[in-house]
Design a protein around this motif. Structure first.
Motif, PDB file in Angstrom:
ATOM      1  N   LEU A 102     -34.734 -13.192  41.117  1.00 40.72           N
ATOM      2  CA  LEU A 102     -35.574 -14.381  40.958  1.00 40.72           C
ATOM      3  C   LEU A 102     -36.551 -14.213  39.796  1.00 40.72           C
ATOM      4  O   LEU A 102     -36.795 -15.149  39.036  1.00 40.72           O
ATOM      5  CB  LEU A 102     -36.342 -14.652  42.255  1.00 40.72           C
ATOM      6  N   LEU A 103     -37.108 -13.010  39.656  1.00 48.31           N
ATOM      7  CA  LEU A 103     -38.032 -12.751  38.558  1.00 48.31           C
ATOM      8  C   LEU A 103     -37.344 -12.882  37.202  1.00 48.31           C
ATOM      9  O   LEU A 103     -37.947 -13.349  36.230  1.00 48.31           O
ATOM     10  CB  LEU A 103     -38.678 -11.376  38.703  1.00 48.31           C
ATOM     11  N   LEU A 104     -36.076 -12.478  37.125  1.00 49.90           N
ATOM     12  CA  LEU A 104     -35.330 -12.636  35.873  1.00 49.90           C
ATOM     13  C   LEU A 104     -35.169 -14.116  35.521  1.00 49.90           C
ATOM     14  O   LEU A 104     -35.288 -14.501  34.354  1.00 49.90           O
ATOM     15  CB  LEU A 104     -33.963 -11.948  35.973  1.00 49.90           C
ATOM     16  N   GLU A 105     -34.877 -14.936  36.523  1.00 55.13           N
ATOM     17  CA  GLU A 105     -34.761 -16.380  36.288  1.00 55.13           C
ATOM     18  C   GLU A 105     -36.083 -16.937  35.738  1.00 55.13           C
ATOM     19  O   GLU A 105     -36.103 -17.691  34.762  1.00 55.13           O
ATOM     20  CB  GLU A 105     -34.406 -17.110  37.589  1.00 55.13           C
ATOM     21  N   VAL A 132     -25.383 -15.945  41.220  1.00 55.66           N
ATOM     22  CA  VAL A 132     -26.111 -16.452  40.061  1.00 55.66           C
ATOM     23  C   VAL A 132     -26.029 -17.979  40.003  1.00 55.66           C
ATOM     24  O   VAL A 132     -27.018 -18.648  39.672  1.00 55.66           O
ATOM     25  CB  VAL A 132     -25.600 -15.808  38.759  1.00 55.66           C
ATOM     26  N   ILE A 133     -24.900 -18.546  40.345  1.00 54.27           N
ATOM     27  CA  ILE A 133     -24.784 -20.008  40.397  1.00 54.27           C
ATOM     28  C   ILE A 133     -25.775 -20.571  41.420  1.00 54.27           C
ATOM     29  O   ILE A 133     -26.439 -21.584  41.176  1.00 54.27           O
ATOM     30  CB  ILE A 133     -23.334 -20.423  40.727  1.00 54.27           C
ATOM     31  N   LYS A 134     -25.913 -19.882  42.542  1.00 57.07           N
ATOM     32  CA  LYS A 134     -26.874 -20.310  43.571  1.00 57.07           C
ATOM     33  C   LYS A 134     -28.308 -20.260  43.027  1.00 57.07           C
ATOM     34  O   LYS A 134     -29.109 -21.169  43.270  1.00 57.07           O
ATOM     35  CB  LYS A 134     -26.727 -19.411  44.801  1.00 57.07           C
ATOM     36  N   LEU A 135     -28.637 -19.206  42.261  1.00 55.42           N
ATOM     37  CA  LEU A 135     -29.975 -19.103  41.667  1.00 55.42           C
ATOM     38  C   LEU A 135     -30.224 -20.243  40.681  1.00 55.42           C
ATOM     39  O   LEU A 135     -31.296 -20.862  40.685  1.00 55.42           O
ATOM     40  CB  LEU A 135     -30.139 -17.764  40.950  1.00 55.42           C
ATOM     41  N   HIS A 171     -42.014 -29.945  34.186  1.00 53.85           N
ATOM     42  CA  HIS A 171     -42.130 -30.803  35.367  1.00 53.85           C
ATOM     43  C   HIS A 171     -41.821 -30.035  36.652  1.00 53.85           C
ATOM     44  O   HIS A 171     -42.482 -30.226  37.674  1.00 53.85           O
ATOM     45  CB  HIS A 171     -41.184 -32.007  35.235  1.00 53.85           C
ATOM     46  N   ASN A 172     -40.818 -29.154  36.601  1.00 56.66           N
ATOM     47  CA  ASN A 172     -40.311 -28.497  37.812  1.00 56.66           C
ATOM     48  C   ASN A 172     -40.972 -27.174  38.157  1.00 56.66           C
ATOM     49  O   ASN A 172     -40.847 -26.703  39.289  1.00 56.66           O
ATOM     50  CB  ASN A 172     -38.805 -28.222  37.677  1.00 56.66           C
ATOM     51  N   LYS A 173     -41.657 -26.555  37.212  1.00 55.33           N
ATOM     52  CA  LYS A 173     -42.116 -25.174  37.416  1.00 55.33           C
ATOM     53  C   LYS A 173     -42.918 -25.000  38.698  1.00 55.33           C
ATOM     54  O   LYS A 173     -42.587 -24.149  39.539  1.00 55.33           O
ATOM     55  CB  LYS A 173     -42.936 -24.705  36.206  1.00 55.33           C
ATOM     56  N   ALA A 174     -43.961 -25.788  38.872  1.00 51.41           N
ATOM     57  CA  ALA A 174     -44.803 -25.636  40.068  1.00 51.41           C
ATOM     58  C   ALA A 174     -44.014 -25.934  41.337  1.00 51.41           C
ATOM     59  O   ALA A 174     -44.167 -25.243  42.355  1.00 51.41           O
ATOM     60  CB  ALA A 174     -46.022 -26.548  39.964  1.00 51.41           C
ATOM     61  N   ILE A 175     -43.138 -26.922  41.277  1.00 50.11           N
ATOM     62  CA  ILE A 175     -42.336 -27.297  42.446  1.00 50.11           C
ATOM     63  C   ILE A 175     -41.407 -26.154  42.835  1.00 50.11           C
ATOM     64  O   ILE A 175     -41.316 -25.768  44.007  1.00 50.11           O
ATOM     65  CB  ILE A 175     -41.514 -28.574  42.148  1.00 50.11           C
ATOM     66  N   VAL A 176     -40.720 -25.600  41.850  1.00 46.31           N
ATOM     67  CA  VAL A 176     -39.775 -24.507  42.109  1.00 46.31           C
ATOM     68  C   VAL A 176     -40.513 -23.277  42.628  1.00 46.31           C
ATOM     69  O   VAL A 176     -40.102 -22.668  43.633  1.00 46.31           O
ATOM     70  CB  VAL A 176     -38.971 -24.173  40.829  1.00 46.31           C
ATOM     71  N   LEU A 177     -41.596 -22.891  41.971  1.00 46.63           N
ATOM     72  CA  LEU A 177     -42.325 -21.694  42.392  1.00 46.63           C
ATOM     73  C   LEU A 177     -42.899 -21.842  43.792  1.00 46.63           C
ATOM     74  O   LEU A 177     -42.930 -20.874  44.567  1.00 46.63           O
ATOM     75  CB  LEU A 177     -43.427 -21.356  41.392  1.00 46.63           C
TER      76      LEU A 177
END
Length: 195
Positions: A102-105, A132-135, A171-177
């Motif tokens: 996850l950190l690599l992503e 990796v596709i799931k990540l 837009h997505n960063k906070a949502i994903v984290l």
């Protein structure tokens, strides 16, 4: 998952790390997820490193976790699209922190779309590399049209292609984290690049 959050440092590959990286790259579980799965010789590896040091369009980082090398993260300018980076990675050590993938992503997105301000990040994954596709799906990459088919071990597969635009990450960063475990979010604040 471990309750502590490690420090992640990405340093440009040096000659001192070449043997370690070659050993990782030749591990069977890493080779099987590469476009070219042949074992790499020291001579080939040295020639690759020489070419890398003379190519401004590519960056190859060693992933250090609490000052211990555990894997790699690499970028190249996507051919014919100068504002897009293509990336790849792998964890070379078997006992890395459980959230290292996850950190690599996160690190890839931060480096390309925040530090380098590229317009997009591009990735290719062999279709049987489900983890990796799931990540990429979790991080909301945009799937593109599949790449060419190929046969491996008498089965047909394809290259899955993904893209992430800078405005999409903004837009997505906070949502994903916020969807990730707290330890991952804490560790994401301890990612640094030495360029």
């Amino acid at each position: 998952m471990a309750s502590y959050s490690p420090k992640s440092r990405f340093s440009l590959l040096s000659h001192n790390e070449l043997e370690t990286v070659l050993n990782w790259r030749n591990k069977p579980h890493i080779r099987q997820n590469m476009h070219h799965q042949e074992t790499i010789t020291w001579t080939q590896h040295s020639q690759w490193y020489e070419a890398l040091t003379n190519d401004d369009s590519r960056l190859f980082f060693v992933f250090y976790q609490n000052d211990r090398p555990i894997g790699v993260l690499n970028f190249s300018q996507y051919p014919s699209v100068p504002d897009t980076f293509e990336w790849g990675c792998y964890i070379g050590e078997d006992n890395a922190w459980p959230g290292s993938g996850l950190l690599l992503e996160i690190a890839a997105l931060q480096f390309a779309l925040e530090i380098e301000s590229a317009n997009a990040l591009y990735a290719e994954v062999l279709s049987f590399n489900k983890s990796v596709i799931k990540l990429h799906t979790l991080f909301q990459y945009m799937p593109l049209e599949d790449g060419p088919s190929f046969v491996r071990d008498e089965e047909e597969h394809c290259v899955k292609r993904f893209k992430y635009k800078r405005e999409q990450w903004q837009h997505n960063k906070a949502i994903v984290l916020n969807r990730l475990p707290k330890q991952i979010c804490a560790a994401a604040r301890n990612i640094e690049f030495e360029v």
